[in-house]
Design an enzyme around this catalytic site. Structure first.
Site, PDB file in Angstrom:
ATOM      1  N   LYS A 152      29.654  43.358  39.743  1.00  0.00           N
ATOM      2  CA  LYS A 152      31.028  42.964  39.421  1.00  0.00           C
ATOM      3  C   LYS A 152      30.976  42.040  38.203  1.00  0.00           C
ATOM      4  O   LYS A 152      30.019  41.275  38.039  1.00  0.00           O
ATOM      5  CB  LYS A 152      31.642  42.256  40.629  1.00  0.00           C
ATOM      6  CG  LYS A 152      33.137  42.006  40.534  1.00  0.00           C
ATOM      7  CD  LYS A 152      33.672  41.412  41.846  1.00  0.00           C
ATOM      8  CE  LYS A 152      35.149  41.057  41.761  1.00  0.00           C
ATOM      9  NZ  LYS A 152      35.661  40.524  43.029  1.00  0.00           N
ATOM     10  N   SER A 180      39.801  42.501  44.720  1.00  0.00           N
ATOM     11  CA  SER A 180      39.600  42.422  43.284  1.00  0.00           C
ATOM     12  C   SER A 180      38.358  43.185  42.810  1.00  0.00           C
ATOM     13  O   SER A 180      38.219  43.452  41.625  1.00  0.00           O
ATOM     14  CB  SER A 180      39.480  40.960  42.844  1.00  0.00           C
ATOM     15  OG  SER A 180      38.331  40.372  43.415  1.00  0.00           O
ATOM     16  N   SER A 207      38.208  40.688  48.886  1.00  0.00           N
ATOM     17  CA  SER A 207      38.036  41.476  47.666  1.00  0.00           C
ATOM     18  C   SER A 207      36.933  42.523  47.727  1.00  0.00           C
ATOM     19  O   SER A 207      36.739  43.258  46.768  1.00  0.00           O
ATOM     20  CB  SER A 207      37.767  40.549  46.477  1.00  0.00           C
ATOM     21  OG  SER A 207      38.956  39.905  46.111  1.00  0.00           O
TER      22      SER A 207
END
Lengths: 452, 444
Positions: free
Chosen positions: B43, B118, B142
C-alpha cells in the site's frame, strides 16, 4: 512578591531522546535522522538512560511518583519543530509535589517531566536581507523540565535557588559541561494580582537581572495607579530590560493527546531500585554537622572539588577540623591542581602527618608549607639550612638546662618533651627536620634521666 | 514466475483499474539473476526506497523515502519481489478509495464500482493477480472493507503484531499492517514473516508468539450486527451461518454486544485526533512537496501548502480531530472516546470467554457504484464502517472472507478473534475455503 520558575535542563545522554543520533554535533544538521527530522513512517523509541536520569531527578526532588507514565503530543506549528508537535509529558509527569530547600526555605516543586528539544533557528545575513537557517541537531535532545510553585520571594532568591538546584542536579546525573545550552528558564513573576511570564532566559545572572527589572517595572506601574496585564515578555540581555514578546497574547491551545507510539512505562518499579547518591549540598550539610564547620566553608570545600572534600574527610580522621581547614583552604587549595595529579594514599598520609605535626608543635608552619609545596611539585623537601648534629645537640642541651623541670615531667609523661621541641622549633624557625628534632630531644631527655 | 507475461499483465491491469500509484515500469526493472519466489505489492503508505511513497496525497507527490518499512523488508528477505505501491484513499481517509490524489482504483468485477477503501488498490491487486500478496493497512476497517468489495481474503493482525516502522501514520494507536490475497493459505504462509518484534516500533515488542493451527469450536454472532434477512447481504450471511454450523460442525450462537454502537463515534474521534497531529508535519518543507515562497511568514507558508495539497476529506478530518482535542472539548470527546475503547474491549472480552470467534458481515452492502458514492454525505460514508470499526478500535485481529455473491458482486463476512489469537482466524478461513468456492473475474 511571588516568583515561579520553569527550568529546562539538558540531560547528559550520549544519544538523543528518541533516536540514536549523537547529542554532540560537529556542524549544522550533522546529527539528524528520519526520526528526529520527523520523516513520514519513522517513529520514536525511548532512550532508557534519559528515563532513568529523569526518574532519579524526580526522586531527588522528593516528588510523588506515579505507578506508570506516558508521553503526550503538544501540537503547534513552528519551523524548528520537525513533526509540528513536541513529544512531552502532560497528564503523567515523572513526578509531582516535590520540594527543594534554598537557604533553609522550602520551595515547592509542582512537577518534573521529560521532553524533546526542538531545533534552532539562526538568522544570518545583513539587516534587511536576513535569512533564517534551521539547524536540527538539537531536535530530540533530551530535556527535563522542572516547574516550581510560586514560592520564591525575590530575584536574588531565584538566583540562589537555581544555583543550588543546578549544583545538585549536575552532580546527580553527571553533567560536567556548564555551557548555557544546558539550562534555560522561563520565570513567572507577580507583585500584585496578575503574573507576567519572562520566556527563555539563559544564565543565572540574567535570571536575577531580568526579574529585578520586571519587579521594578511592575511596582512603578502599580504606584502610578496602573494595572499589570497578564502577558509574556522576553529579556533583552544587552539592554537589561524585559520587552513584550511578539507572540500572541492568547493562551495557545496545544491540543494535547497521548503519544501512541511509545506506550506506558512503569516508573515506580524502576525508581525503587534506583541508587541515590550524596549530592554536593547534602554533603556540605553533613560536613557542617559532623565537623562543626560553618556552611560557607563546607560549600567552598565541596564546590572547589569533590576530591578536596574527600581529602578533608580523610584529614579529619587524624586532626580536628579547625586545624585542617586553614591548611585545606590555604596551601593545599593553592597547590590543588598539582596535588590532585599525584594524589594517592601516600600523598594523603603525608598531608595528614604534616598537619598533625604542626598542630602538635613538632613542625613550624613554614616547614609545613614547604613540605606541601614539595609534595605538589614532586620534589624532595630540603630544609633551608642544615646545621650540624653537634650544633643541634648543644642547642637542645642549653634549652634543657634552662628548663630542668621538663626532665622531671618527662619521666611521667612523654608529652613533656613537646615543650622543648616547640621552643627549639621557634628558635630555629624550621631549619631542622622535625623528625630529627623530636628524636634528638627525646634522646637528650632520656640521657639526663639516666644520669640523675 | 516473475516474468515478462506477469509484468505485461500488471501494466495492462493498472491501465484499466488504476491499481498502483507507482510500480515497475517494465521487464528492465527486474534483475536478470533473481531468485524471487513470489511477488507482492505494498500500500502506498508503506515506505520503500525504490518507489515513491505518497499515501495517496498530493502533499507527498514525488517523495522517495530514505528507508524501507519493516514489513516490506521482511517480505523481500522471504524472497518477495515488490511490484509496486497500491492506490489508496489519501492517508487512509475513506471507504471507497475515491479520496486519492492519483486516480480512483476500479473494481475488478465492475469498472463502474469501487474497490472499497482505504486499501482499494491492494484488494484490486490481490484479486486481479494470481498468487499475489498485497500488503494493506487498516485503521478502522481499511483491509476488511476492500477485501469484501473485491472478493478476496483480507487479514488484519492484532495491533502490535506487525511493526509499523515505515508506515506513514494515520492514527498510531489504531494502524495495523495486514495481508490481502486470493487465499488464506498465502496469509498463513507469509504472516509469520512480517510479524515479530522490531526495536524500531516499541509497540511491537510485547507480542506473544502465534499458534498458527489453533482449533475453532464456537462462533458468536452479535444480534446488533445481524443484517435484515430480506437483503442480499442478509441472505448470504444466513446461508454462511448454516454452512459453518453444518459443514464445519461449529457451535454458532447469537450474543448481545451492546457497546458496538458506541464504537463508530469513538473511533472517528480518536482516529481524527491522532491524524490531525500526524498531518501537522506536512507543511511544504523538509520532505514531499516543497514550497518555494520562503520569504513569507511561516504561518502563511504552511497554510498555503496545506490548503493547496490536502484533499477535502483530509481537511475535514484535520478539522474534526483538532476540534476534538481542543481545551473545553477534549474531555467531552477525546477523553471519553478513550473510555469507550476500554468499554468495547471489555465487552469483547466477555463474549470471548465463551466463544472462540465473533462473526458479522463485513460491509452492509455490495460495492456501490461511483455515481452512488458521489451522492453520499460524509456521515453516510462513515456509517458504512459500523461493522468493521469495533474490532479495529479494540486492536483485535480479524479476517474478511468472501461469503456470497449478488448482482455479480462479492460480499464478505468478518471473523474477529481475541488479541494475539490470529491462529484461530487462519484456521477458520482455510477451512471455509474448502467448503465455499471463491470466484474471481476473468481478466485478460
Amino acid at each position: 512578591m511571588k516568583i515561579g520558575l520553569e527550568i529546562h535542563l539538558q540531560l547528559p545522554t550520549k544519544s538523543k531522546l528518541f533516536c540514536t543520533c549523537s547529542t554532540i554535533a560537529s556542524y549544522p544538521n550533522s546529527e539528524v535522522c528520519p526520526i528526529c527530522l520527523g520523516f513520514p513512517g519513522s517513529r520514536p523509541a525511548l532512550n532508557a538512560r534519559a528515563l532513568e536520569m529523569g526518574a532519579l531527578i524526580a526522586r531527588f526532588l522528593k516528588c510523588e511518583i506515579n505507578e506508570t507514565i506516558w508521553f503526550s503530543r503538544k501540537t503547534y506549528f513552528y519551523p524548528d519543530l520537525p513533526k509540528d508537535f513536541q513529544i512531552t509529558q502532560y497528564e503523567s509527569p515523572l513526578g509531582t509535589n516535590g520540594e527543594f530547600y534554598v537557604g533553609g526555605r522550602r520551595i515547592g516543586i509542582w512537577r518534573a517531566h521529560l521532553e524533546e528539544d526542538p531545533g534552532r533557528i539562526r538568522r544570518v545575513g545583513r539587516a534587511g536581507e536576513e535569512v533564517s537557517l534551521i539547524d536540527y541537531n538539537r531536535s530530540g535532545i533530551p530535556l527535563v523540565e522542572i516547574v516550581t510553585a510560586p514560592d520564591i520571594e525575590s530575584p536574588s532568591e531565584a538566583r540562589d535557588f537555581l544555583t543550588d538546584l543546578l549544583i545538585e542536579l549536575r552532580h546527580l546525573v553527571g553533567i560536567t559541561e556548564q555551557d548555557e545550552q544546558t539550562v534555560r528558564v522561563d520565570a513567572n513573576i507577580s507583585i500584585g494580582e496578575e503574573r507576567v511570564e519572562i520566556k527563555n532566559i539563559t544564565g543565572l545572572k540574567n535570571l536575577e537581572r531580568g526579574l529585578k527589572f520586571e519587579a521594578s517595572r511592575q511596582s512603578k506601574l502599580l504606584n502610578a495607579g496602573k494595572t499589570i496585564v497578564r502577558e509574556t515578555r522576553r529579556y533583552d540581555e544587552e539592554r537589561g530590560v524585559t520587552l513584550p514578546s511578539r507572540e500572541k497574547e492568547v493562551e495557545e491551545d496545544y491540543g494535547y493527546i497521548g503519544e501512541p507510539d511509545l506506550g506506558v512505562f512503569n516508573i515506580a518499579a524502576m525508581s525503587i531500585g534506583m541508587e541515590t547518591i550524596e549530592t554536593p549540598l547534602v554533603r556540605a550539610d553533613r560536613l557542617c554537622r559532623l565537623h562543626s564547620i560553618d556552611r560557607q566553608t563546607a560549600r567552598q570545600i565541596i564546590l572547589t572539588s569533590w576530591k578536596l572534600a574527600d581529602l578533608f574527610e580523610y584529614l579529619c580522621l587524624s586532626s580536628p577540623a579547625e586545624k585542617v581547614i586553614p591548611w585545606l583552604l590555604g596551601p593545599i587549595s593553592s597547590n590543588w591542581e598539582d596535588l590532585l595529579r599525584s594524589m594517592n594514599h601516600e600523598t594523603k598520609e603525608e598531608l595528614s602527618w604534616i598537619i598533625a605535626g604542626v598542630a602538635e608543635g613538632k613542625m613550624t608552619d613554614g616547614e609545613g608549607r614547604q613540605r606541601i609545596e614539595a609534595l605538589a611539585l614532586g620534589t624532595e623537601f630540603q630544609p633551608a639550612e642544615l646545621k650540624s648534629e653537634e650544633e643541634l645537640d648543644s642547642l637542645i642541651a642549653s634549652l634543657v638546662d634552662e628548663h630542668p623541670q621538663v626532665v622531671q615531667d618527662y619521666k611521667s609523661n612523654e608529652k613533656a618533651a613537646n615543650f622543648i621541641i616547640g621552643q627549639l622549633m621557634k628558635a630555629t624557625k624550621g631549619r631542622y627536620q622535625s623528625r630529627e628534632v623530636v628524636e634528638r630531644v627525646k634522646k637528650e631527655l632520656e640521657r639526663r634521666i639516666k644520669e640523675s | 514466475m516473475i516474468d515478462f507475461p506477469l509484468i505485461e499483465k500488471v501494466l495492462r491491469l493498472d491501465e484499466r483499474h488504476k491499481v498502483f500509484v507507482d510500480r515497475v515500469r517494465g521487464i528492465e526493472d527486474i534483475p536478470s539473476d533473481h531468485d524471487f519466489s513470489f511477488h507482492f505489492s505494498a500500500k502506498d503508505n508503506l515506505c520503500t526506497s525504490e518507489f515513491q511513497a505518497t499515501a495517496g496525497s498530493k502533499i507527498l507527490q514525488g517523495y522517495r523515502p530514505p528507508f524501507d518499512a519493516t514489513a516490506v523488508r521482511r517480505l523481500r528477505e522471504a524472497g518477495g519481489f515488490l511490484l509496486g505501491k497500491t492506490n489508496m484513499d489519501e492517508f487512509g481517509f475513506g471507504t471507497f478509495s475515491t479520496n486519492s490524489a492519483f486516480g480512483v482504483p476500479k473494481n475488478p468485477f465492475d469498472l463502474e464500482r469501487s474497490c472499497g477503501g482505504s486499501s482499494g488498490g491492494a484488494a484490486a491487486a490481490a484479486c486481479l493477480l494470481e498468487d499475489h500478496l498485497a500488503l494493506g493497512v487498516s485503521t478502522g476497517g481499511s483491509i476488511s472493507c476492500p477485501a469484501s468489495f473485491c472478493g478476496v481474503v483480507g487479514f488484519t493482525p492484532t495491533y502490535g503484531r506487525v511493526s509499523r516502522w515505515g508506515l506513514i501514520d494515520y492514527a498510531n494507536s489504531l494502524d495495523k499492517i495486514g495481508l490481502l490475497s486470493r487465499s488464506a493459505k498465502d496469509v498463513r504462509k507469509y504472516l509469520p514473516f512480517i510479524s515479530g518484534p522490531d526495536a524500531r516500533d516499541p509497540t511491537s515488542l510485547a507480542q506473544p508468539s502465534m499458534d498458527l493451527d489453533e482449533k475453532v469450536r464456537s462462533i458468536a454472532i452479535p444480534e446488533e450486527a445481524m443484517p435484515s434477512s430480506e437483503s442480499e447481504m442478509g441472505k448470504a450471511f444466513l446461508s454462511a451461518m448454516e454452512k459453518l454450523e453444518n459443514d464445519l460442525d461449529l457451535r454458532v450462537e447469537k450474543v448481545s454486544l451492546k457497546a458496538l454502537k458506541y464504537a463508530l463515534p469513538a473511533y472517528y474521534i480518536l482516529a481524527t485526533s491522532e491524524a490531525s497531529t500526524n498531518l501537522a508535519r506536512y507543511c511544504g518543507m523538509r520532505f514531499g512537496v516543497l514550497n518555494e515562497e520562503t520569504d513569507e511568514h511561516f504561518n502563511e507558508f504552511f497554510s498555503k501548502t496545506r490548503s493547496a495539497c490536502f484533499g477535502k476529506e483530509a481537511k475535514r478530518r484535520i478539522l474534526l480531530g483538532t476540534f476534538s482535542r481542543m481545551v473545553g472539548f477534549r474531555d467531552r470527546y477525546y477523553m471519553k472516546a478513550l473510555a469507550v475503547r476500554e468499554l468495547i474491549n471489555h465487552e469483547y472480552g466477555r463474549v470471548f470467554q465463551d466463544h472462540d470467534l465473533i462473526l458479522t458481515p463485513t460491509m452492509p452492502f455490495i460495492s456501490p457504484r461511483f455515481d452512488e458514492i458521489a451522492r453520499m454525505r460524509p456521515v453516510e460514508m462513515y456509517e458504512a464502517d459500523y461493522l468493521t470499526v469495533p474490532a479495529n478500535l479494540g486492536g483485535l485481529p480479524h479476517v474478511s472472507v468472501p461469503c456470497g455473491y449478488a448482482s455479480g458482486m462479492p460480499m464478505g463476512m468478518q471473523f474477529v478473534a481475541p488479541h494475539w489469537r490470529e491462529g484461530r482466524l487462519l484456521t477458520i478461513s482455510q477451512e471455509w475455503e474448502e467448503i465455499f468456492q471463491y470466484r474471481f473475474p476473468e481478466v485478460g
